[in-house]
Scaffold this motif. Structure first.
Motif, PDB file in Angstrom:
ATOM      1  N   TRP A   1       0.859  -1.183   0.000  1.00 42.85           N
ATOM      2  CA  TRP A   1       0.000   0.000   0.000  1.00 42.85           C
ATOM      3  C   TRP A   1       0.898   1.236   0.000  1.00 42.85           C
ATOM      4  O   TRP A   1       1.837   1.328   0.803  1.00 42.85           O
ATOM      5  CB  TRP A   1      -0.905   0.030   1.217  1.00 42.85           C
ATOM      6  CG  TRP A   1      -2.008  -0.979   1.175  1.00 42.85           C
ATOM      7  CD1 TRP A   1      -2.037  -2.198   1.784  1.00 42.85           C
ATOM      8  CD2 TRP A   1      -3.249  -0.846   0.487  1.00 42.85           C
ATOM      9  NE1 TRP A   1      -3.220  -2.836   1.509  1.00 42.85           N
ATOM     10  CE2 TRP A   1      -3.983  -2.021   0.719  1.00 42.85           C
ATOM     11  CE3 TRP A   1      -3.817   0.156  -0.305  1.00 42.85           C
ATOM     12  CZ2 TRP A   1      -5.264  -2.228   0.190  1.00 42.85           C
ATOM     13  CZ3 TRP A   1      -5.082  -0.042  -0.827  1.00 42.85           C
ATOM     14  CH2 TRP A   1      -5.791  -1.223  -0.588  1.00 42.85           C
ATOM     15  N   ARG A  51       0.700   5.741  -0.523  1.00 43.09           N
ATOM     16  CA  ARG A  51      -0.221   6.866  -0.464  1.00 43.09           C
ATOM     17  C   ARG A  51       0.449   8.126  -0.998  1.00 43.09           C
ATOM     18  O   ARG A  51       1.677   8.249  -0.959  1.00 43.09           O
ATOM     19  CB  ARG A  51      -0.726   7.108   0.960  1.00 43.09           C
ATOM     20  CG  ARG A  51       0.334   7.541   1.960  1.00 43.09           C
ATOM     21  CD  ARG A  51      -0.261   7.600   3.361  1.00 43.09           C
ATOM     22  NE  ARG A  51       0.739   8.005   4.363  1.00 43.09           N
ATOM     23  CZ  ARG A  51       0.519   7.982   5.673  1.00 43.09           C
ATOM     24  NH1 ARG A  51      -0.667   7.581   6.145  1.00 43.09           N
ATOM     25  NH2 ARG A  51       1.466   8.374   6.499  1.00 43.09           N
ATOM     26  N   ARG A  53       4.581  10.145  -3.696  1.00 45.40           N
ATOM     27  CA  ARG A  53       3.976   8.903  -3.258  1.00 45.40           C
ATOM     28  C   ARG A  53       4.956   8.191  -2.325  1.00 45.40           C
ATOM     29  O   ARG A  53       6.155   8.131  -2.586  1.00 45.40           O
ATOM     30  CB  ARG A  53       3.655   8.028  -4.466  1.00 45.40           C
ATOM     31  CG  ARG A  53       2.811   6.826  -4.162  1.00 45.40           C
ATOM     32  CD  ARG A  53       2.405   6.091  -5.431  1.00 45.40           C
ATOM     33  NE  ARG A  53       1.576   6.931  -6.297  1.00 45.40           N
ATOM     34  CZ  ARG A  53       0.949   6.466  -7.378  1.00 45.40           C
ATOM     35  NH1 ARG A  53       1.069   5.192  -7.719  1.00 45.40           N
ATOM     36  NH2 ARG A  53       0.225   7.276  -8.119  1.00 45.40           N
ATOM     37  N   TYR A 109      -4.774   6.463  -1.541  1.00 46.60           N
ATOM     38  CA  TYR A 109      -4.069   5.232  -1.231  1.00 46.60           C
ATOM     39  C   TYR A 109      -4.097   4.315  -2.455  1.00 46.60           C
ATOM     40  O   TYR A 109      -5.160   4.067  -3.033  1.00 46.60           O
ATOM     41  CB  TYR A 109      -4.705   4.544  -0.025  1.00 46.60           C
ATOM     42  CG  TYR A 109      -4.336   5.201   1.273  1.00 46.60           C
ATOM     43  CD1 TYR A 109      -4.826   6.466   1.605  1.00 46.60           C
ATOM     44  CD2 TYR A 109      -3.464   4.589   2.176  1.00 46.60           C
ATOM     45  CE1 TYR A 109      -4.466   7.102   2.785  1.00 46.60           C
ATOM     46  CE2 TYR A 109      -3.105   5.203   3.362  1.00 46.60           C
ATOM     47  CZ  TYR A 109      -3.608   6.460   3.663  1.00 46.60           C
ATOM     48  OH  TYR A 109      -3.244   7.081   4.839  1.00 46.60           O
TER      49      TYR A 109
END
Length: 114
Positions: A36, A38, A45, A93
């Motif tokens: 993951w 974000r 990022r 996300y």
């Protein structure tokens, strides 16, 4: 090819919880690591959490103790359980899968605000 679809984002108050899901389809057997990431407005990022095919996990320092990444192989889904959310967790996300190349989902918005 691998396809990734995120879901579960939304608006939540500080201190609240959300669970993000990343549904995986395609050549799933080629994936060795999923994660993951974000991206907040005006920022790069960043990695949030990652899980390998052996179940090993790692987290960025700011989410340790609050977020948990997991995979359900029967459902071909990766999850991110987010607890004790803070306004600074607000971001889009993204789900990422690594095989012989990288695959990304389209992203899901998480907004933490009162």
């Amino acid at each position: 090819q691998v396809q990734l679809v995120e879901s579960g984002g939304g608006l939540v108050q500080p201190g609240g919880s959300l669970r993000l899901s990343c549904a995986v389809s395609g050549k799933i057997s080629t994936i060795h690591t999923m994660g993951w990431y974000r991206q907040a407005p005006g920022k790069q990022r960043e990695l949030v959490a990652r899980i390998t095919s052996s179940g090993s996990t790692n987290y960025t320092d700011s989410v340790k103790g609050r977020f948990t990444v997991s995979r359900d192989y029967a459902k071909n889904t990766m999850y991110l359980q987010m607890n004790s959310l803070k306004p600074e967790d607000t971001a889009v996300y993204y789900c990422r899968a690594q095989s012989n190349r990288n695959y990304w989902g389209q992203g899901t918005q998480v907004t933490v605000s009162s």
